[in-house]
Design an enzyme around this catalytic site. Structure first.
Site, PDB file in Angstrom:
ATOM      1  N   LYS A 134     -42.745 160.454  10.544  1.00  0.00           N
ATOM      2  CA  LYS A 134     -42.672 160.999  11.897  1.00  0.00           C
ATOM      3  C   LYS A 134     -43.387 160.064  12.902  1.00  0.00           C
ATOM      4  O   LYS A 134     -42.963 158.969  13.092  1.00  0.00           O
ATOM      5  CB  LYS A 134     -43.247 162.417  11.886  1.00  0.00           C
ATOM      6  N   ARG A 165     -46.362 149.170  -9.018  1.00  0.00           N
ATOM      7  CA  ARG A 165     -46.611 150.619  -8.926  1.00  0.00           C
ATOM      8  C   ARG A 165     -48.104 150.904  -8.820  1.00  0.00           C
ATOM      9  O   ARG A 165     -48.522 151.813  -8.109  1.00  0.00           O
ATOM     10  CB  ARG A 165     -45.990 151.347 -10.134  1.00  0.00           C
ATOM     11  N   ASP A 197     -52.260 169.421   7.502  1.00  0.00           N
ATOM     12  CA  ASP A 197     -51.088 168.577   7.731  1.00  0.00           C
ATOM     13  C   ASP A 197     -51.144 168.148   9.193  1.00  0.00           C
ATOM     14  O   ASP A 197     -50.962 168.961  10.102  1.00  0.00           O
ATOM     15  CB  ASP A 197     -49.812 169.379   7.422  1.00  0.00           C
ATOM     16  N   TYR A 241     -43.935 173.554   7.773  1.00  0.00           N
ATOM     17  CA  TYR A 241     -42.693 172.888   7.401  1.00  0.00           C
ATOM     18  C   TYR A 241     -42.100 173.578   6.166  1.00  0.00           C
ATOM     19  O   TYR A 241     -42.800 173.780   5.167  1.00  0.00           O
ATOM     20  CB  TYR A 241     -42.972 171.407   7.134  1.00  0.00           C
TER      21      TYR A 241
HETATM   22  N1  PLP Z   1     -45.073 167.982   7.003  1.00  0.00           N
HETATM   23  C1  PLP Z   1     -44.423 168.223   8.151  1.00  0.00           C
HETATM   24  C2  PLP Z   1     -45.150 168.908   9.277  1.00  0.00           C
HETATM   25  C3  PLP Z   1     -43.088 167.853   8.292  1.00  0.00           C
HETATM   26  O1  PLP Z   1     -42.439 168.110   9.459  1.00  0.00           O
HETATM   27  C4  PLP Z   1     -42.422 167.217   7.202  1.00  0.00           C
HETATM   28  C5  PLP Z   1     -41.002 166.827   7.301  1.00  0.00           C
HETATM   29  O2  PLP Z   1     -40.292 167.195   8.221  1.00  0.00           O
HETATM   30  C6  PLP Z   1     -43.131 166.996   6.017  1.00  0.00           C
HETATM   31  C7  PLP Z   1     -44.451 167.379   5.960  1.00  0.00           C
HETATM   32  C8  PLP Z   1     -42.472 166.350   4.830  1.00  0.00           C
HETATM   33  O3  PLP Z   1     -42.361 164.972   5.028  1.00  0.00           O
HETATM   34  P1  PLP Z   1     -41.176 164.052   4.460  1.00  0.00           P
HETATM   35  O4  PLP Z   1     -39.886 164.527   5.085  1.00  0.00           O
HETATM   36  O5  PLP Z   1     -41.573 162.667   4.874  1.00  0.00           O
HETATM   37  O6  PLP Z   1     -41.151 164.230   2.977  1.00  0.00           O
END
Ligand code: PLP
Length: 384
Positions: free
Chosen positions: A203, A52, A178, A105
């Site tokens: 992604k 961890r 992000d 998101y």
């Molecule tokens: N940020 C964006 C732009 C996303 O599209 C997503 C998920 O779809 C996330 C963060 C969250 O990521 P995760 O699904 O890997 O927890």
């Protein structure tokens, strides 16, 4: 081999990816061990004591992530939301406010509103693509964090990272971007003045829809130490196999993003000319309000294309009618996906200021042959 003077694709393939010194294995092994032998109490061989707190496969990924964003630190997590959670809890105290983009998101909104809200964190929403609106919001009341998603999910709004960094810093806010939609192959927010980059590595970085992960990337030493502490003390680390799959995906990120961008543009232009499509959201189209800004701060427009159909019923029928585009959550893999945000990825923001239009469908355009993708979309449009 993290020589920051090297090109992006060289770094993607070599940063943190040295061959194994004992066997010469060119690909660094997957270290599954949960614990590490000590040569005397506290006398560690490579700085590793317990899975961890640290793992060599995770270190390899974190080194690669930092190199790609031109940063000093990469910190990887079990998911994008786990990464966001660690960052938010490292920075915020009760009474702090997050100024959040109005198109992000849905899970990010849910995390701040519903997990951190009860702990005394507040949230305000603003259109980050409108610098005047952001300046006015900050003048009304400062925020601890400015949370920017560009291109945004799912309306592909483009926000001026350098302008927002200036505004945020003038008012004492930490500027977080992000970068999931663009990936570091197309956009490097730290170079434009942001303090922190967040990724859902699930992604484009992973790129093959076979691993869930997330990352925080920054050059702020003190902040990185706080986030690392949360990674260790909260424990939402990426497992070794997940970290390894992500490092493998990243090696082809540059060429994948080129192809995603080519296919994204081809699909957007096809949809733009189609009589049944009411509106296309793609920053590569000259008609997109953020086109010039995207061209100046990105190296390609990416593979996400959203479109409006006539109404919600048409959107649902279209999303259920494609055959090559698989109806599924997520995005950024080599295969094309179609998503109906209102009932899928963004169901958690229904009825809020972040609600997504019911007539909107989001496409994650993969790297298949674009003619096949367009034929599939054409057939689905004919079916509605
Ligand atoms: N940020 C964006 C732009 C996303 O599209 C997503 C998920 O779809 C996330 C963060 C969250 O990521 P995760 O699904 O890997 O927890």
């Amino acid at each position: 081999m993290t020589d920051s003077s090297r090109g992006f694709d060289t770094l993607a393939i070599h940063a943190g990816q040295e061959f194994d010194p004992t066997t010469g294995a060119v690909i660094p092994p997957i270290h599954l061990s949960s614990t590490y032998a000590q040569d005397g109490i506290g006398n560690l061989r490579g700085g590793y004591e317990y899975g961890r707190s640290g793992n060599p496969t995770r270190t390899a990924l974190e080194t690669q992530l930092a190199a790609l964003e031109g940063a000093a630190h990469g910190i990887s997590f079990a998911s994008g939301l786990a990464a966001e959670d660690a960052l938010l809890r490292a920075v915020l105290v009760p009474g702090d406010e997050v100024l959040l983009g109005s198109d992000v998101y849905g899970g990010t909104y849910r995390l701040i509103a519903r997990l951190l809200g009860p702990w005394g964190v507040t949230l305000r929403v603003v259109d980050m693509s409108d610098l005047d609106a952001v300046a006015a919001a900050l003048a009304e009341r400062p925020a601890r964090i400015l949370w920017v998603e560009t291109p945004s999910n799912p309306q592909l709004k483009i926000s001026d990272i350098a302008g927002l960094a200036r505004l945020g810093h003038e008012s004492g806010a930490l500027v977080v971007v992000d970068n999931t939609f663009a990936s570091p192959a197309l956009q490097q927010p730290l170079a434009l003045g942001a303090d922190v980059v967040v990724h859902s590595t699930t992604k484009y970085l992973g790129g093959h829809s076979d691993v869930v992960g997330g990352a925080i990337v920054t050059s702020d030493d003190a902040l990185a130490e706080q986030v690392r502490f949360l990674q260790f003390a909260g424990g939402a680390v990426s497992g070794p196999l997940d970290a390894w799959l992500t490092t493998r995906g990243i090696k082809t990120l540059g060429i994948r993003m080129q192809r995603h961008s080519e296919n994204g543009e081809a699909v957007a232009r096809f949809l733009d000319g189609h009589e049944k499509v009411a509106r296309v959201y793609y920053p590569g189209l000259e008609s997109h309000p953020g086109h010039a800004l995207a061209a100046s701060q990105m190296r390609g427009f990416g593979g996400i294309v959203s479109l409006d159909l006539a109404d919600g019923a048409a959107a649902r029928r279209f999303a259920e009618s494609t055959r090559l585009f698989t109806l599924a959550e997520s995005l950024g893999g080599v295969e094309s996906l179609v998503n109906y945000p209102d009932a899928m990825t963004h169901a958690s923001v229904r009825g809020t200021e972040l609600a997504v239009p019911v007539e909107l469908v989001r496409l994650s355009v993969g790297i298949e042959d674009s003619a096949d993708l367009i034929a599939d979309l054409d057939a689905a449009l004919a079916a509605i």
